[in-house]
Design a protein around this motif. Structure first.
Motif, mmCIF file in Angstrom:
data_model
loop_
_atom_site.group_PDB
_atom_site.id
_atom_site.type_symbol
_atom_site.label_atom_id
_atom_site.label_comp_id
_atom_site.label_asym_id
_atom_site.label_seq_id
_atom_site.Cartn_x
_atom_site.Cartn_y
_atom_site.Cartn_z
ATOM 1 N N ARG A 1 -7.282 -5.344 -4.913
ATOM 2 C CA ARG A 1 -7.680 -4.030 -4.414
ATOM 3 C C ARG A 1 -9.046 -4.061 -3.717
ATOM 4 N NH1 ARG A 1 -3.032 -3.391 -5.372
ATOM 5 N NH2 ARG A 1 -2.073 -1.747 -6.590
ATOM 6 N N GLY B 1 -8.586 3.166 -9.151
ATOM 7 C CA GLY B 1 -7.507 2.912 -10.101
ATOM 8 C C GLY B 1 -7.647 1.541 -10.737
ATOM 9 N N ALA B 2 -8.023 0.542 -9.941
ATOM 10 C CA ALA B 2 -8.221 -0.812 -10.471
ATOM 11 C C ALA B 2 -9.377 -0.843 -11.456
ATOM 12 C CB ALA B 2 -8.461 -1.792 -9.332
ATOM 13 N N ASP C 1 -16.590 0.747 -2.998
ATOM 14 C CA ASP C 1 -15.402 0.358 -3.769
ATOM 15 C C ASP C 1 -15.529 -1.062 -4.309
ATOM 16 O OD1 ASP C 1 -14.165 2.817 -3.523
ATOM 17 O OD2 ASP C 1 -12.921 2.209 -1.816
ATOM 18 N N VAL D 1 -3.215 7.003 -7.881
ATOM 19 C CA VAL D 1 -3.394 6.212 -6.661
ATOM 20 C C VAL D 1 -2.248 6.500 -5.687
ATOM 21 C CG1 VAL D 1 -3.350 3.855 -5.716
ATOM 22 C CG2 VAL D 1 -4.776 4.379 -7.711
ATOM 23 N N ALA D 2 -1.026 6.541 -6.197
ATOM 24 C CA ALA D 2 0.148 6.737 -5.333
ATOM 25 C C ALA D 2 0.104 8.059 -4.580
ATOM 26 C CB ALA D 2 1.429 6.647 -6.170
ATOM 27 N N ARG E 1 -1.795 4.758 -11.995
ATOM 28 C CA ARG E 1 -0.877 4.306 -10.953
ATOM 29 C C ARG E 1 -0.414 5.492 -10.101
ATOM 30 N NH1 ARG E 1 4.021 4.243 -9.431
ATOM 31 N NH2 ARG E 1 4.852 5.375 -11.189
ATOM 32 N N ARG F 1 -8.740 6.568 -5.024
ATOM 33 C CA ARG F 1 -8.576 5.389 -4.176
ATOM 34 C C ARG F 1 -8.083 4.213 -5.022
ATOM 35 N NH1 ARG F 1 -13.390 7.130 -3.788
ATOM 36 N NH2 ARG F 1 -14.372 5.169 -4.427
ATOM 37 N N PRO F 2 -7.328 3.285 -4.433
ATOM 38 C CA PRO F 2 -6.840 2.121 -5.190
ATOM 39 C C PRO F 2 -7.933 1.351 -5.939
ATOM 40 C CG PRO F 2 -5.676 2.259 -3.115
ATOM 41 C CD PRO F 2 -6.764 3.301 -3.064
#
Length: 167
Positions: free
Chosen positions: A84, A47-48, A133, A37-38, A34, A43-44
């Motif tokens: 995401r 993270g997912a 992605d 990503v923040a 988390r 990239r989000p």
């Protein structure tokens, strides 16, 4: 990768670890990705993807690890991953077709020269990156999809997985 490998090792069902420690290790993993990503370290969608892998690891425990956050359940991880997705299914198919056409029509200048230094280009190809992605998330989604309980979520997952081989 090093952090995930460390987590993967510490979360092995074969290790004799107290449940509270195991739960803490899962939550550390969620928090790490988390925050990564923040702050823009990953990239989000990446993270997912890692979150899907953590949720898949949680599924390997019998009895289940109690008290994990929803994001580590198959439904929570799948929902995060689908949220995401940087492209819609239709757009992903269009971009995939365009990528394939570019590749098939490419001349020699498309490929890196053999034996020569190539310049580092900092600007990203957003279209290609978004499609990669999507493919990244789709590579990890099957790890939890059989355990998803929500029918609506199940339909969305199945629709994505149906086009996976077309990308």
């Amino acid at each position: 990768m090093a952090v995930f490998e460390s987590l993967d090792t510490s979360l092995s069902p074969l290790l004799d670890v107290a449940e509270i420690q195991r739960r803490r290790d899962f939550e550390i993993g969620v928090e790490f990705f988390r925050r990564a990503v923040a702050v823009g370290s990953i990239r989000p969608p990446m993270g997912a993807c890692w979150n899907l892998r953590l949720a898949a690891t949680a599924l390997r425990f019998t009895p289940t690890v109690e008290g994990l956050s929803r994001i580590l359940t198959p439904d929570g991880a799948a929902e995060l991953a689908l949220n995401r997705m940087p492209l819609s299914r239709d757009r992903a198919l269009v971009e995939s077709k365009a990528r394939q056409e570019e590749y098939l029509a490419a001349g020699e200048d498309f490929f890196a020269p053999v034996g020569q230094a190539i310049p580092v280009v900092r600007e990203a190809d957003n279209r290609s990156s978004a499609l990669q992605d999507v493919e990244l998330i789709l590579s990890a989604l099957p790890l939890v999809s059989p355990s998803v309980e929500s029918e609506n979520l199940r339909r969305d997952i199945d629709a994505w997985l149906k086009i996976r081989n077309q990308l």
